[in-house]
Design a protein around this motif. Structure first.
Motif, PDB file in Angstrom:
ATOM      1  N   GLY A  66       0.723  -1.195  -0.089  1.00 44.91           N
ATOM      2  CA  GLY A  66      -0.047  -0.063   0.026  1.00 44.91           C
ATOM      3  C   GLY A  66       0.761   1.223  -0.033  1.00 44.91           C
ATOM      4  O   GLY A  66       1.792   1.258   0.840  1.00 44.91           O
ATOM      5  N   VAL A  67       0.359   2.301  -0.900  1.00 38.83           N
ATOM      6  CA  VAL A  67       1.249   3.386  -0.973  1.00 38.83           C
ATOM      7  C   VAL A  67       1.188   4.291   0.498  1.00 38.83           C
ATOM      8  O   VAL A  67       2.325   4.566   0.834  1.00 38.83           O
ATOM      9  N   SER A  68       0.210   4.362   1.154  1.00 40.96           N
ATOM     10  CA  SER A  68       0.113   5.181   2.251  1.00 40.96           C
ATOM     11  C   SER A  68       1.209   4.581   3.323  1.00 40.96           C
ATOM     12  O   SER A  68       1.481   5.409   4.180  1.00 40.96           O
ATOM     13  N   SER A  69       1.761   3.260   3.243  1.00 35.37           N
ATOM     14  CA  SER A  69       2.530   2.952   4.257  1.00 35.37           C
ATOM     15  C   SER A  69       3.899   3.616   3.803  1.00 35.37           C
ATOM     16  O   SER A  69       4.953   3.525   4.969  1.00 35.37           O
ATOM     17  N   TYR A  70       4.059   4.447   3.075  1.00 35.59           N
ATOM     18  CA  TYR A  70       5.278   4.971   2.687  1.00 35.59           C
ATOM     19  C   TYR A  70       5.380   6.386   2.790  1.00 35.59           C
ATOM     20  O   TYR A  70       6.233   7.194   2.291  1.00 35.59           O
ATOM     21  N   ARG A  71       4.392   7.147   3.328  1.00 31.74           N
ATOM     22  CA  ARG A  71       4.588   8.305   3.978  1.00 31.74           C
ATOM     23  C   ARG A  71       5.711   8.845   4.686  1.00 31.74           C
ATOM     24  O   ARG A  71       6.163   7.830   5.423  1.00 31.74           O
ATOM     25  N   ILE A  72       6.157   9.716   4.579  1.00 29.29           N
ATOM     26  CA  ILE A  72       7.693  10.165   5.198  1.00 29.29           C
ATOM     27  C   ILE A  72       7.501  10.002   6.457  1.00 29.29           C
ATOM     28  O   ILE A  72       8.344   9.642   7.285  1.00 29.29           O
ATOM     29  N   GLY A  73       6.404  10.317   7.406  1.00 33.93           N
ATOM     30  CA  GLY A  73       6.121  10.220   8.730  1.00 33.93           C
ATOM     31  C   GLY A  73       6.422   8.873   9.060  1.00 33.93           C
ATOM     32  O   GLY A  73       6.787   8.626  10.208  1.00 33.93           O
ATOM     33  N   GLU A  74       5.948   7.746   8.493  1.00 32.67           N
ATOM     34  CA  GLU A  74       6.265   6.463   8.715  1.00 32.67           C
ATOM     35  C   GLU A  74       7.739   6.123   8.624  1.00 32.67           C
ATOM     36  O   GLU A  74       8.200   5.427   9.799  1.00 32.67           O
ATOM     37  N   ALA A  75       8.492   6.795   7.814  1.00 38.16           N
ATOM     38  CA  ALA A  75      10.126   6.705   7.946  1.00 38.16           C
ATOM     39  C   ALA A  75      10.725   7.086   8.868  1.00 38.16           C
ATOM     40  O   ALA A  75      11.764   6.763   9.581  1.00 38.16           O
ATOM     41  N   VAL A  76      10.220   8.364   9.536  1.00 40.46           N
ATOM     42  CA  VAL A  76      10.559   8.954  10.789  1.00 40.46           C
ATOM     43  C   VAL A  76      10.488   8.258  11.912  1.00 40.46           C
ATOM     44  O   VAL A  76      11.390   8.207  12.361  1.00 40.46           O
ATOM     45  N   ALA A  77       9.012   7.693  11.883  1.00 43.00           N
ATOM     46  CA  ALA A  77       8.924   7.010  13.082  1.00 43.00           C
ATOM     47  C   ALA A  77       9.673   5.625  13.119  1.00 43.00           C
ATOM     48  O   ALA A  77      10.076   5.113  14.251  1.00 43.00           O
ATOM     49  N   ASP A  78      10.030   5.050  11.958  1.00 39.05           N
ATOM     50  CA  ASP A  78      10.879   3.921  12.045  1.00 39.05           C
ATOM     51  C   ASP A  78      12.559   4.096  12.497  1.00 39.05           C
ATOM     52  O   ASP A  78      12.923   3.494  13.192  1.00 39.05           O
ATOM     53  N   VAL A  79      12.911   5.362  12.178  1.00 39.75           N
ATOM     54  CA  VAL A  79      14.125   5.829  12.891  1.00 39.75           C
ATOM     55  C   VAL A  79      14.112   5.508  14.204  1.00 39.75           C
ATOM     56  O   VAL A  79      15.145   5.008  14.807  1.00 39.75           O
ATOM     57  N   VAL A  80      13.086   6.429  14.931  1.00 41.14           N
ATOM     58  CA  VAL A  80      13.017   6.578  16.279  1.00 41.14           C
ATOM     59  C   VAL A  80      13.080   5.076  17.014  1.00 41.14           C
ATOM     60  O   VAL A  80      13.649   4.598  17.988  1.00 41.14           O
ATOM     61  N   ALA A  81      12.061   4.280  16.269  1.00 40.44           N
ATOM     62  CA  ALA A  81      11.878   2.833  16.768  1.00 40.44           C
ATOM     63  C   ALA A  81      13.337   1.880  16.741  1.00 40.44           C
ATOM     64  O   ALA A  81      13.530   1.247  17.629  1.00 40.44           O
ATOM     65  N   VAL A  82      14.028   2.515  15.454  1.00 44.80           N
ATOM     66  CA  VAL A  82      15.244   1.495  15.514  1.00 44.80           C
ATOM     67  C   VAL A  82      16.230   1.907  16.442  1.00 44.80           C
ATOM     68  O   VAL A  82      16.932   0.998  16.932  1.00 44.80           O
ATOM     69  N   LEU A  83      16.363   3.425  16.818  1.00 40.92           N
ATOM     70  CA  LEU A  83      17.327   3.554  17.746  1.00 40.92           C
ATOM     71  C   LEU A  83      16.955   3.162  18.961  1.00 40.92           C
ATOM     72  O   LEU A  83      17.750   2.679  19.925  1.00 40.92           O
ATOM     73  N   ASP A  84      15.560   2.987  19.434  1.00 41.55           N
ATOM     74  CA  ASP A  84      15.140   2.515  20.602  1.00 41.55           C
ATOM     75  C   ASP A  84      15.688   0.766  20.744  1.00 41.55           C
ATOM     76  O   ASP A  84      16.079   0.574  21.782  1.00 41.55           O
ATOM     77  N   SER A  85      15.222   0.185  19.605  1.00 39.95           N
ATOM     78  CA  SER A  85      15.699  -1.277  19.460  1.00 39.95           C
ATOM     79  C   SER A  85      17.254  -1.551  19.572  1.00 39.95           C
ATOM     80  O   SER A  85      17.703  -2.395  20.310  1.00 39.95           O
ATOM     81  N   LEU A  86      17.998  -0.422  19.061  1.00 39.55           N
ATOM     82  CA  LEU A  86      19.327  -0.642  19.405  1.00 39.55           C
ATOM     83  C   LEU A  86      19.834   0.017  20.657  1.00 39.55           C
ATOM     84  O   LEU A  86      21.125  -0.018  20.931  1.00 39.55           O
ATOM     85  N   GLY A  87      19.132   0.396  21.445  1.00 41.53           N
ATOM     86  CA  GLY A  87      19.406   1.018  22.718  1.00 41.53           C
ATOM     87  C   GLY A  87      20.491   2.161  22.420  1.00 41.53           C
ATOM     88  O   GLY A  87      21.183   2.614  23.579  1.00 41.53           O
ATOM     89  N   LEU A  88      20.038   3.065  21.553  1.00 43.98           N
ATOM     90  CA  LEU A  88      20.735   4.179  21.289  1.00 43.98           C
ATOM     91  C   LEU A  88      19.909   5.320  21.789  1.00 43.98           C
ATOM     92  O   LEU A  88      18.902   5.795  21.114  1.00 43.98           O
TER      93      LEU A  88
END
Length: 271
Positions: A66-88
């Protein structure tokens, strides 16, 4: 390694001293985290720990439909969540192309997670919106955007031996083969193009001043970003700021000019 975040699985390439200051690297289109391979050894030699993220659509386990899954805000939220998962708690953030767009938004909306920002090629979104309003030449540079949003984009880029994609990446030579091969993976090109299809100016129009130390890297042979957007980016950084202008370099800075880019990144980080 694989990092689980937001119900997705992201591929992350880590390197450098384990106790080094963390640097998160965000790639653009049509590349992936490998675009930072020419740069990373320089950062590692300076004692930095790098994490190169394959963003949503590029990581096989992070390819929602789905196209809506690629709104830029989703990618921003990904970064924050990845940092959390990495413990950074916070990182030095380096982004190119779409990765720079994401990086500007992370720095603007989550400044506590960003120690420094180095944005490559893509300027502050508000500076770009201004340039698009006042400079017909900047509007002309964005001709490709509507093409990439169209239904024929996949066929256009990958048809005929991926000639169009190879020409687009001509400045990086044989490394273009890496990305052509990867984009033939089922669903990958469509997911990557969905970043364009999902984009709405409203998603970035409210971004304010950046309050973390920032370097913007612009190259004078970039066919996408003109001088006005590059110069007006300074209006949107309320912290120590530097514009690094590279001469004779195209849009593909990390692979075409890794030494010069390394100088800029290390100067911003202060190592």
């Amino acid at each position: 390694m694989e990092v689980k975040a937001r119900g997705l699985t992201f591929e992350v390439t880590e390197g450098g001293p384990e106790d080094g200051q963390p640097v998160l690297l965000l790639h653009g289109f049509p590349q992936d985290s490998r675009e930072f391979e020419p740069l990373s050894p320089r950062l590692h030699a300076a004692g930095l720990r790098t994490y190169a993220l394959d963003q949503r659509g590029y990581s096989p386990g992070a390819r929602p439909s789905g196209v809506s899954s690629y709104r830029i805000g989703e990618a921003v939220a990904d970064v924050v969540a990845v940092l959390d998962s990495l413990g950074l708690e916070s990182v030095h953030l380096v982004g190119h192309d779409w990765g720079a767009q994401v990086a500007w938004l992370v720095a603007g909306r989550h400044p506590e997670r960003v120690r420094t920002l180095t944005a490559i090629s893509v300027p502050h979104p508000r500076a770009m919106l201004l340039a698009l309003r006042v400079r017909p030449s900047q509007q002309a540079r964005f001709w490709y955007f509507q093409v990439f949003r169209s239904a024929i984009a996949e066929k256009l880029l990958l048809g005929g031996g991926a000639l169009v994609m190879r020409r687009m990446l001509g400045a990086i030579g044989f490394r273009a083969d890496l990305y052509v091969k990867a984009m033939r993976e089922p669903g990958r090109m469509t997911a990557a193009l969905n970043w364009y299809r999902a984009f709405d100016n409203a998603d970035v129009a409210d971004l304010g001043e950046i309050t973390v130390p920032t370097t913007y890297v612009w190259s004078d042979q970039d066919g996408v970003v003109g001088l006005t957007a590059a110069l007006r980016t300074a209006d949107w950084v309320a912290a120590d700021y530097q514009l690094v202008a590279m001469r004779g370099v195209s849009h593909w800075v990390p692979e075409q000019a890794p030494k010069e880019l390394g100088d800029a990144v290390l100067a911003r980080i202060g190592v």
